[in-house]
Design a protein around this motif. Structure first.
Motif, PDB file in Angstrom:
ATOM      1  N   PHE A  72       0.832  -1.188   0.000  1.00  8.91           N
ATOM      2  CA  PHE A  72       0.000   0.000   0.000  1.00  8.91           C
ATOM      3  C   PHE A  72       0.866   1.237   0.000  1.00  8.91           C
ATOM      4  O   PHE A  72       2.034   1.198   0.370  1.00  8.91           O
ATOM      5  CB  PHE A  72      -1.021   0.018   1.137  1.00  8.91           C
ATOM      6  CG  PHE A  72      -0.473  -0.327   2.481  1.00  8.91           C
ATOM      7  CD1 PHE A  72       0.062   0.634   3.310  1.00  8.91           C
ATOM      8  CD2 PHE A  72      -0.517  -1.630   2.934  1.00  8.91           C
ATOM      9  CE1 PHE A  72       0.546   0.308   4.561  1.00  8.91           C
ATOM     10  CE2 PHE A  72      -0.029  -1.964   4.179  1.00  8.91           C
ATOM     11  CZ  PHE A  72       0.502  -0.984   4.995  1.00  8.91           C
ATOM     12  N   LEU A  73       0.287   2.332  -0.440  1.00  5.64           N
ATOM     13  CA  LEU A  73       0.998   3.592  -0.577  1.00  5.64           C
ATOM     14  C   LEU A  73       1.145   4.281   0.775  1.00  5.64           C
ATOM     15  O   LEU A  73       0.462   3.951   1.741  1.00  5.64           O
ATOM     16  CB  LEU A  73       0.264   4.505  -1.548  1.00  5.64           C
ATOM     17  CG  LEU A  73       0.074   3.950  -2.962  1.00  5.64           C
ATOM     18  CD1 LEU A  73      -0.805   4.877  -3.777  1.00  5.64           C
ATOM     19  CD2 LEU A  73       1.412   3.738  -3.634  1.00  5.64           C
ATOM     20  N   ALA A  74       2.011   5.287   0.821  1.00 10.20           N
ATOM     21  CA  ALA A  74       2.262   6.026   2.059  1.00 10.20           C
ATOM     22  C   ALA A  74       0.982   6.655   2.601  1.00 10.20           C
ATOM     23  O   ALA A  74       0.741   6.647   3.812  1.00 10.20           O
ATOM     24  CB  ALA A  74       3.332   7.085   1.824  1.00 10.20           C
ATOM     25  N   ALA A  75       0.153   7.186   1.713  1.00 14.87           N
ATOM     26  CA  ALA A  75      -1.104   7.807   2.152  1.00 14.87           C
ATOM     27  C   ALA A  75      -2.012   6.775   2.823  1.00 14.87           C
ATOM     28  O   ALA A  75      -2.672   7.070   3.823  1.00 14.87           O
ATOM     29  CB  ALA A  75      -1.818   8.445   0.965  1.00 14.87           C
ATOM     30  N   GLN A  76      -2.028   5.565   2.293  1.00 10.79           N
ATOM     31  CA  GLN A  76      -2.830   4.500   2.894  1.00 10.79           C
ATOM     32  C   GLN A  76      -2.275   4.082   4.248  1.00 10.79           C
ATOM     33  O   GLN A  76      -3.029   3.788   5.172  1.00 10.79           O
ATOM     34  CB  GLN A  76      -2.900   3.298   1.954  1.00 10.79           C
ATOM     35  CG  GLN A  76      -3.644   3.587   0.668  1.00 10.79           C
ATOM     36  CD  GLN A  76      -3.423   2.507  -0.370  1.00 10.79           C
ATOM     37  OE1 GLN A  76      -2.304   2.054  -0.570  1.00 10.79           O
ATOM     38  NE2 GLN A  76      -4.498   2.111  -1.027  1.00 10.79           N
ATOM     39  N   ALA A  77      -0.955   4.064   4.383  1.00  9.15           N
ATOM     40  CA  ALA A  77      -0.325   3.749   5.665  1.00  9.15           C
ATOM     41  C   ALA A  77      -0.689   4.804   6.699  1.00  9.15           C
ATOM     42  O   ALA A  77      -0.964   4.477   7.858  1.00  9.15           O
ATOM     43  CB  ALA A  77       1.188   3.658   5.507  1.00  9.15           C
TER      44      ALA A  77
END
Length: 85
Positions: A72-77
């Motif tokens: 998952f992407l940083a924004a999702q993290a």
């Protein structure tokens, strides 16, 4: 080794001695699989406990993240509370 005509004789005296398996087997032995799985399970337990404690997540929440997301992407993290910024 088989392709170049060399053989390999393995003498095993203990169940969990698997360093030479790469030379003598074409798949992992049950004993090697067992010991490697134990290492992975122990590592996962430690990491999960640290994430739960530091990020105030439940054990089930961490398991869900691991089981449902390969990447998952940083924004999702950030949305999941795994990172601060």
């Amino acid at each position: 080794m088989e392709k170049i005509g060399l053989g390999y004789d393995e003498w095993r005296f203990f169940k969990y001695k698997s360093a030479n398996e790469i030379l003598s087997r074409d798949k992992m032995s049950d004993a090697d699989r067992e010991q490697r799985q134990k290492l992975v399970d122990d590592w996962y337990k430690i990491v999960k406990e640290e994430i739960c404690e530091s990020r105030h997540l439940t054990s089930d929440q961490v398991d869900t993240i691991v089981n449902e997301n390969v990447l998952f992407l940083a924004a999702q993290a950030k949305e999941r509370g795994l990172v601060d910024s």
